[in-house]
Design a protein around this motif. Sequence first.
Motif, short mmCIF file in Angstrom:
data_model
loop_
_atom_site.label_atom_id
_atom_site.label_comp_id
_atom_site.label_asym_id
_atom_site.label_seq_id
_atom_site.Cartn_x
_atom_site.Cartn_y
_atom_site.Cartn_z
N PRO A 31 15.89 7.19 -3.72
CA PRO A 31 17.08 7.58 -4.49
C PRO A 31 17.25 6.79 -5.78
N GLU A 32 16.91 5.50 -5.76
CA GLU A 32 17.08 4.70 -6.98
C GLU A 32 16.09 5.13 -8.07
N VAL A 33 14.93 5.64 -7.69
CA VAL A 33 13.96 6.14 -8.67
C VAL A 33 14.49 7.43 -9.29
N LEU A 34 15.02 8.33 -8.46
CA LEU A 34 15.63 9.55 -9.00
C LEU A 34 16.77 9.21 -9.93
N ASP A 35 17.60 8.25 -9.55
CA ASP A 35 18.72 7.87 -10.39
C ASP A 35 18.23 7.31 -11.72
N THR A 36 17.22 6.45 -11.69
CA THR A 36 16.65 5.91 -12.93
C THR A 36 16.14 7.04 -13.83
N PHE A 37 15.43 7.97 -13.24
CA PHE A 37 14.85 9.07 -14.01
C PHE A 37 15.95 9.96 -14.61
N PHE A 38 16.87 10.42 -13.79
CA PHE A 38 17.89 11.35 -14.29
C PHE A 38 18.86 10.70 -15.27
N ALA A 46 13.90 10.43 -22.60
CA ALA A 46 13.91 10.24 -21.15
C ALA A 46 12.85 9.21 -20.84
N SER A 47 13.01 8.55 -19.70
CA SER A 47 12.00 7.61 -19.24
C SER A 47 11.13 8.31 -18.21
N LEU A 48 9.83 8.19 -18.41
CA LEU A 48 8.84 8.75 -17.48
C LEU A 48 7.93 7.62 -17.01
N PRO A 49 7.49 7.66 -15.75
CA PRO A 49 6.60 6.61 -15.26
C PRO A 49 5.18 6.85 -15.73
N GLY A 50 4.71 6.01 -16.62
CA GLY A 50 3.35 6.17 -17.12
C GLY A 50 3.33 6.92 -18.45
N ARG A 51 2.13 7.18 -18.91
CA ARG A 51 1.93 7.85 -20.19
C ARG A 51 1.92 9.36 -19.97
N PRO A 52 2.91 10.08 -20.50
CA PRO A 52 2.99 11.52 -20.25
C PRO A 52 2.02 12.32 -21.11
N GLN A 53 1.72 13.51 -20.61
CA GLN A 53 0.98 14.50 -21.38
C GLN A 53 1.96 15.60 -21.72
N SER A 54 1.72 16.30 -22.80
CA SER A 54 2.61 17.41 -23.14
C SER A 54 1.80 18.69 -23.29
N VAL A 55 2.47 19.78 -22.99
CA VAL A 55 1.88 21.10 -23.11
C VAL A 55 3.00 22.07 -23.50
N ALA A 106 0.83 -1.21 0.00
CA ALA A 106 0.00 0.00 0.00
C ALA A 106 0.86 1.25 0.00
N CYS A 107 2.03 1.19 0.62
CA CYS A 107 2.90 2.36 0.73
C CYS A 107 3.83 2.53 -0.45
N SER A 108 4.09 1.47 -1.19
CA SER A 108 5.05 1.60 -2.28
C SER A 108 4.33 2.06 -3.54
N GLN A 109 5.04 2.84 -4.32
CA GLN A 109 4.48 3.31 -5.58
C GLN A 109 5.04 2.45 -6.69
N ARG A 110 4.29 2.31 -7.74
CA ARG A 110 4.72 1.50 -8.86
C ARG A 110 5.14 2.44 -9.98
N PHE A 111 6.36 2.26 -10.42
CA PHE A 111 6.89 3.10 -11.48
C PHE A 111 7.01 2.27 -12.75
N GLU A 112 6.15 2.54 -13.70
CA GLU A 112 6.17 1.84 -14.98
C GLU A 112 6.84 2.77 -15.99
N TRP A 113 8.16 2.63 -16.12
CA TRP A 113 8.95 3.55 -16.94
C TRP A 113 8.69 3.31 -18.42
N ARG A 114 8.51 4.43 -19.14
CA ARG A 114 8.33 4.41 -20.60
C ARG A 114 9.29 5.43 -21.20
#
Length: 186
Positions: free
Chosen positions: A172-179, A37-46, A19-27
């Motif tokens: 930290p590992e999520v930030l590292d994956t993202f950056f 870049a990899s973003l978790p989920g389907r991004p929107q753009s503006v 319940a406390c963990s978030q799921r990051f589905e990188w795309r």
Amino acid sequence: MTLGWRSAFVAALALLSLACSQRFEWREVRVDDGAVASLPGRPQSVTRDLDVGGQPVAMTMWSTGVGATMFAVGVARLPAALSAEPAGRAQAIAHFRDGLVRNIGGAGTTSTPLSLTLPAGSARKLLAAEAVDATGRPGPDGRKSRLAARFFIVDDQLFQVVALGAEGEIPPEVLDTFFTSFRLVS
């Protein structure tokens, strides 16, 4: 503790951790002008038109979130007044950095130099780069907000890579994956 209670306790801990963990589905997302870049989920753009030191700049942002945590990648083509000289590049990065920090009521900002690997054989040039971390005002849950951002100016393009969430919310590992997923491509 009896075997029944021990099993129930372990099951409750397992449910609580899920319940406390978030799921990051990188795309992997291709952003304008040869970057991914990899973003978790389907991004929107503006795309928004901005005024940066009296210069018109259009920035396109791709963003998505997991719960209350937001991830975004932006790209803007800078006019020569902001890209040709070090002072203009510093002004452009400061505009975007300070705006993000101001939006969270930021304090405790740290900025450090940064590098970016360019594609092999690329004629592109990294002209400025900065990593920024800041904390800001508490959210509804009472935890301070945390901003982690990376800014790159390559030739006349500014890239902004941003993660924002409650303090302790982004491992930290999520930030590292993202950056580390952000890179220039040919």
